[in-house]
Design a protein around this motif. Sequence first.
Motif, PDB file in Angstrom:
ATOM      1  N   ASN A 110      79.356  97.092  43.306  1.00 26.15           N
ATOM      2  CA  ASN A 110      80.263  98.057  43.961  1.00 26.15           C
ATOM      3  C   ASN A 110      80.023  99.490  43.473  1.00 26.15           C
ATOM      4  N   ASN A 111      78.762  99.797  43.188  1.00 30.29           N
ATOM      5  CA  ASN A 111      78.344 101.144  42.749  1.00 30.29           C
ATOM      6  C   ASN A 111      79.013 101.591  41.457  1.00 30.29           C
ATOM      7  N   ARG A 112      79.524 100.639  40.666  1.00 32.49           N
ATOM      8  CA  ARG A 112      80.223 101.016  39.436  1.00 32.49           C
ATOM      9  C   ARG A 112      79.740 100.215  38.232  1.00 32.49           C
ATOM     10  N   LEU A 113      79.916  98.914  38.270  1.00 32.23           N
ATOM     11  CA  LEU A 113      79.615  98.068  37.120  1.00 32.23           C
ATOM     12  C   LEU A 113      78.133  97.726  37.073  1.00 32.23           C
ATOM     13  N   ALA A 114      77.476  98.055  35.963  1.00 29.37           N
ATOM     14  CA  ALA A 114      76.061  97.728  35.792  1.00 29.37           C
ATOM     15  C   ALA A 114      75.914  96.241  35.481  1.00 29.37           C
ATOM     16  N   LEU A 115      75.117  95.543  36.293  1.00 35.20           N
ATOM     17  CA  LEU A 115      74.901  94.107  36.115  1.00 35.20           C
ATOM     18  C   LEU A 115      73.611  93.802  35.372  1.00 35.20           C
ATOM     19  N   CYS A 116      72.561  94.544  35.673  1.00 34.19           N
ATOM     20  CA  CYS A 116      71.295  94.294  35.013  1.00 34.19           C
ATOM     21  C   CYS A 116      70.392  95.505  35.161  1.00 34.19           C
ATOM     22  N   GLN A 117      69.386  95.541  34.313  1.00 32.72           N
ATOM     23  CA  GLN A 117      68.367  96.586  34.351  1.00 32.72           C
ATOM     24  C   GLN A 117      67.030  95.893  34.566  1.00 32.72           C
ATOM     25  N   ILE A 118      66.210  96.463  35.441  1.00 30.84           N
ATOM     26  CA  ILE A 118      64.936  95.823  35.758  1.00 30.84           C
ATOM     27  C   ILE A 118      63.824  96.860  35.767  1.00 30.84           C
ATOM     28  N   ASP A 119      62.714  96.518  35.120  1.00 34.30           N
ATOM     29  CA  ASP A 119      61.511  97.342  35.129  1.00 34.30           C
ATOM     30  C   ASP A 119      60.477  96.677  36.024  1.00 34.30           C
ATOM     31  N   ILE A 120      59.707  97.501  36.719  1.00 32.27           N
ATOM     32  CA  ILE A 120      58.583  96.984  37.498  1.00 32.27           C
ATOM     33  C   ILE A 120      57.379  97.871  37.227  1.00 32.27           C
ATOM     34  N   CYS A 121      56.229  97.229  37.033  1.00 29.73           N
ATOM     35  CA  CYS A 121      55.025  97.955  36.619  1.00 29.73           C
ATOM     36  C   CYS A 121      53.803  97.323  37.286  1.00 29.73           C
ATOM     37  N   ALA A 122      52.883  98.157  37.736  1.00 27.66           N
ATOM     38  CA  ALA A 122      51.617  97.630  38.249  1.00 27.66           C
ATOM     39  C   ALA A 122      50.948  96.800  37.159  1.00 27.66           C
ATOM     40  N   ALA A 177      45.533  90.552  39.934  1.00 28.55           N
ATOM     41  CA  ALA A 177      44.794  91.056  41.083  1.00 28.55           C
ATOM     42  C   ALA A 177      45.498  92.279  41.644  1.00 28.55           C
ATOM     43  N   ASN A 178      44.824  92.980  42.526  1.00 29.37           N
ATOM     44  CA  ASN A 178      45.425  94.114  43.199  1.00 29.37           C
ATOM     45  C   ASN A 178      46.663  93.649  43.964  1.00 29.37           C
ATOM     46  N   GLY A 179      47.774  94.342  43.795  1.00 27.82           N
ATOM     47  CA  GLY A 179      49.019  93.938  44.446  1.00 27.82           C
ATOM     48  C   GLY A 179      49.940  93.140  43.550  1.00 27.82           C
ATOM     49  N   ASP A 180      49.489  92.837  42.315  1.00 25.12           N
ATOM     50  CA  ASP A 180      50.338  92.136  41.345  1.00 25.12           C
ATOM     51  C   ASP A 180      51.168  93.155  40.564  1.00 25.12           C
ATOM     52  N   TYR A 181      52.440  92.836  40.385  1.00 24.77           N
ATOM     53  CA  TYR A 181      53.351  93.694  39.626  1.00 24.77           C
ATOM     54  C   TYR A 181      54.115  92.848  38.618  1.00 24.77           C
ATOM     55  N   ILE A 182      54.439  93.440  37.483  1.00 26.85           N
ATOM     56  CA  ILE A 182      55.177  92.768  36.413  1.00 26.85           C
ATOM     57  C   ILE A 182      56.618  93.271  36.420  1.00 26.85           C
ATOM     58  N   ILE A 183      57.584  92.362  36.279  1.00 24.05           N
ATOM     59  CA  ILE A 183      58.972  92.781  36.101  1.00 24.05           C
ATOM     60  C   ILE A 183      59.483  92.300  34.746  1.00 24.05           C
ATOM     61  N   ARG A 184      60.425  93.065  34.207  1.00 20.74           N
ATOM     62  CA  ARG A 184      61.169  92.665  33.010  1.00 20.74           C
ATOM     63  C   ARG A 184      62.632  92.936  33.282  1.00 20.74           C
ATOM     64  N   LEU A 185      63.457  91.964  32.935  1.00 19.27           N
ATOM     65  CA  LEU A 185      64.861  91.968  33.335  1.00 19.27           C
ATOM     66  C   LEU A 185      65.758  91.896  32.112  1.00 19.27           C
TER      67      LEU A 185
END
Length: 203
Positions: A92-104, A117-125
């Motif tokens: 609801n645009n107020r309470l932070a639930l999680c933080q996520i990083d995305i990286c090539a 491979a090309n088009g692969d991305y890494i996330i950290r949550l």
Amino acid sequence: MQITCTTPGITGLKDGLISSTGLHSKKEIVYTKLFQHPSSYTLSLRPLNIPRDMPAICKWAWKLSRAADTVAASYLYAGSSDFARSFMVLLNNRLALCQIDICAADKDELYDTFPTANGDYIIRLLMNTNRSTVRPLHLKALQTCMEYFFLFPEIKKIIAEPEAENKLYNEILLQAGFRQEEQVFSHYAVCNLLACTRQSFIP
């Protein structure tokens, strides 16, 4: 019933995730999803705002709080780079639930231990929870992030690297459609490598 509203950047999808989000101010919402059952609420993504969000991040992960300045500097570096972005997911645009990083993937440290491979991305949550079981709201938060990321055609596969003993993190990824590929030794811990494509993703 679910209604999705997307605003993936001033220049649109053709410029890619990194370029389009780089045009936003740090408070601007880039993606919102409205849920209307059983009760009405929204989940939104916005780029990480370091002064505003670091207190919450340090509260969620006490180990990070001991190196808050270094962590903040790494977020600042990612936000100004041409290969990574950090987002907060808000209820609801107020309470932070999680933080996520995305990286090539070819710019991530994982690149040295896992073929990508090309088009692969890494996330950290990083999740705002102290529970040992997956809450539906946190699963929806991850799914909302994935829906947004997969809007961008350059993102073909998303890879996550949870520690093998982190049952909560592994479970939420599996429920979102990630599939385990192998295990690696990273940061003095055994980690599972899980990957998700548009075909395997469970929205």
